[in-house]
Design a protein around this motif. Structure first.
Motif, PDB file in Angstrom:
ATOM      1  N   ILE A  78       0.895  -1.201  -0.007  1.00 37.00           N
ATOM      2  CA  ILE A  78      -0.009  -0.031  -0.045  1.00 37.00           C
ATOM      3  C   ILE A  78       0.935   1.343  -0.122  1.00 37.00           C
ATOM      4  N   CYS A  79       1.955   1.211   1.004  1.00 29.48           N
ATOM      5  CA  CYS A  79       2.826   2.370   1.002  1.00 29.48           C
ATOM      6  C   CYS A  79       3.486   2.580  -0.406  1.00 29.48           C
ATOM      7  N   GLY A  80       3.854   1.743  -0.939  1.00 30.85           N
ATOM      8  CA  GLY A  80       4.648   1.595  -2.471  1.00 30.85           C
ATOM      9  C   GLY A  80       3.985   2.218  -3.293  1.00 30.85           C
ATOM     10  N   PHE A  81       2.585   1.628  -3.421  1.00 34.19           N
ATOM     11  CA  PHE A  81       1.550   2.229  -4.365  1.00 34.19           C
ATOM     12  C   PHE A  81       1.188   3.768  -4.040  1.00 34.19           C
ATOM     13  N   VAL A  82       0.855   3.870  -3.356  1.00 34.69           N
ATOM     14  CA  VAL A  82       0.715   5.472  -2.879  1.00 34.69           C
ATOM     15  C   VAL A  82       1.941   6.367  -3.115  1.00 34.69           C
ATOM     16  N   PHE A  83       3.206   5.884  -2.769  1.00 40.02           N
ATOM     17  CA  PHE A  83       4.480   6.758  -3.014  1.00 40.02           C
ATOM     18  C   PHE A  83       4.704   6.819  -4.378  1.00 40.02           C
ATOM     19  N   THR A  84       4.217   5.542  -5.236  1.00 33.98           N
ATOM     20  CA  THR A  84       4.416   5.708  -6.611  1.00 33.98           C
ATOM     21  C   THR A  84       3.489   6.626  -7.320  1.00 33.98           C
ATOM     22  N   LEU A  85       2.296   6.596  -6.904  1.00 32.02           N
ATOM     23  CA  LEU A  85       1.163   7.601  -7.467  1.00 32.02           C
ATOM     24  C   LEU A  85       1.559   8.884  -7.302  1.00 32.02           C
ATOM     25  N   PHE A  95      11.100   1.423  -4.569  1.00 29.60           N
ATOM     26  CA  PHE A  95      10.141   0.116  -4.057  1.00 29.60           C
ATOM     27  C   PHE A  95      10.577  -1.037  -4.841  1.00 29.60           C
ATOM     28  N   VAL A  96      10.920  -1.257  -5.848  1.00 30.16           N
ATOM     29  CA  VAL A  96      11.262  -2.346  -6.379  1.00 30.16           C
ATOM     30  C   VAL A  96      12.558  -3.062  -5.815  1.00 30.16           C
ATOM     31  N   PRO A  97      13.568  -2.457  -5.754  1.00 31.19           N
ATOM     32  CA  PRO A  97      14.716  -3.086  -5.074  1.00 31.19           C
ATOM     33  C   PRO A  97      14.248  -3.504  -3.566  1.00 31.19           C
ATOM     34  N   LEU A  98      13.609  -2.524  -3.010  1.00 32.57           N
ATOM     35  CA  LEU A  98      13.288  -2.915  -1.413  1.00 32.57           C
ATOM     36  C   LEU A  98      12.314  -4.035  -1.336  1.00 32.57           C
TER      37      LEU A  98
END
Length: 133
Positions: A78-85, A95-98
């Motif tokens: 959820i955090c990765g999706f929001v941060f990417t948006l 977020f991909v390497p993480l």
């Protein structure tokens, strides 16, 4: 000739005793592989149906670890999706390497726990090990 027959029967009984120890150890290894690597959420089945205290302990611990991993993965997704948006796609560079690290780390933990279980050791994971006792 009679002595040779007696020696063969003694050798066979010793070989079957060694085989029973090997099969028993493989049984614990197989249960460890199933509950740690293949299906961590079926820990309660091993907990309810097995008489071995090591298997019961690891069944509870694998269930707790699986639940924690699901919560962490959901939160980070959820955090990765929001941060990417918010960053118009640039957040995926972070977020991909993480996410790759977060996929590899539990696999290493699960393999380590199968190794410890096969050795017959009760390895207590921090925080979760106390809950499993």
């Amino acid at each position: 000739m009679y002595n040779i027959t007696m020696e063969n029967t003694n050798t066979q009984s010793t070989a079957s005793d060694d085989l029973s120890k090997y099969v028993k150890n493989n049984d614990v290894l197989l249960k460890g592989i199933v509950m740690w690597l293949l299906f961590p959420l079926i820990g309660p089945l091993f907990f309810l149906n097995d008489s071995n205290s090591l298997v019961k302990f690891n069944a509870k611990q694998s269930l707790y670890v699986a639940l924690v991993e699901i919560v962490i993965a959901t939160f980070l997704s959820i955090c990765g999706f929001v941060f990417t948006l918010i960053t118009f796609g640039l957040g995926s560079i972070l977020f991909v390497p993480l996410s790759m690290v977060l996929v590899i780390a539990p696999i290493i933990l699960h393999v380590f726990m199968v190794y410890k279980m096969n050795k017959g050791e009760k390895y207590y994971l921090p925080y979760i090990g106390k809950l499993s006792e």
